[in-house]
Motif scaffolding. Structure first.
Motif, PDB file in Angstrom:
ATOM      1  N   THR A  83     -15.004 -58.441  46.962  1.00 14.51           N
ATOM      2  CA  THR A  83     -14.440 -57.101  46.898  1.00 14.51           C
ATOM      3  C   THR A  83     -15.296 -56.170  46.045  1.00 14.51           C
ATOM      4  N   TRP A 127      -9.321 -57.275  41.673  1.00 15.94           N
ATOM      5  CA  TRP A 127      -7.963 -57.306  42.230  1.00 15.94           C
ATOM      6  C   TRP A 127      -7.167 -58.377  41.499  1.00 15.94           C
ATOM      7  N   LEU A 186      -3.884 -57.121  47.039  1.00 16.66           N
ATOM      8  CA  LEU A 186      -5.095 -57.332  47.832  1.00 16.66           C
ATOM      9  C   LEU A 186      -4.730 -57.725  49.259  1.00 16.66           C
ATOM     10  N   ARG A 197      -3.786 -54.658  51.130  1.00 14.08           N
ATOM     11  CA  ARG A 197      -4.960 -53.810  51.415  1.00 14.08           C
ATOM     12  C   ARG A 197      -5.810 -54.410  52.523  1.00 14.08           C
TER      13      ARG A 197
END
Length: 118
Positions: free
Chosen positions: A36, A40, A46, A49
């Motif tokens: 990423t 997170w 996460l 998302r």
């Protein structure tokens, strides 16, 4: 350049990371490793998302921290084509994912129950 090559290679091999029919942990879909762009600490956030970015849901309990900003995820998608499309969409979101690779790590098979072990 190298990151783009690794990304293209990883997305191209996404079919290799698709879960088998007898993998009851994730259901149909694919396992991926994602680096990423940001930290997170909340894996549930996460997962949300990633689901939004990829268009595929993340299996319950399907997020594992494997290193700083590296996560293993189980995406639920119907078939290899849907997996590839989800990975392409995830890889396109550079604000979220810097690298998207198939998770080809070997998993230990479940232990047999006591009755069948005798």
């Amino acid at each position: 350049m190298l990151a783009s090559l690794v990304l293209a290679f990883g997305v191209g091999l996404a079919a290799c990371a698709c879960a088998s029919a007898d993998d009851d942990r994730a259901g149909p879909g694919c396992r991926v490793q994602v680096r990423t762009a940001a930290d997170w600490p909340d894996t549930a956030a996460l997962a949300g998302r990633v689901a939004t970015a990829s268009g595929a849901s993340v299996a319950r309990g399907g997020v594992a921290v494997i290193g700083p900003r590296w996560f293993a995820l189980s995406l639920q998608a119907d078939g290899d084509a849907a997996c590839r499309q989800a990975l392409d969409r995830l890889a396109a979101d550079r604000g979220l994912a810097l690298d998207v690779l198939p998770d080809t790590t070997r998993r230990r098979p479940p232990s047999p129950d006591r009755a069948s072990a005798r």
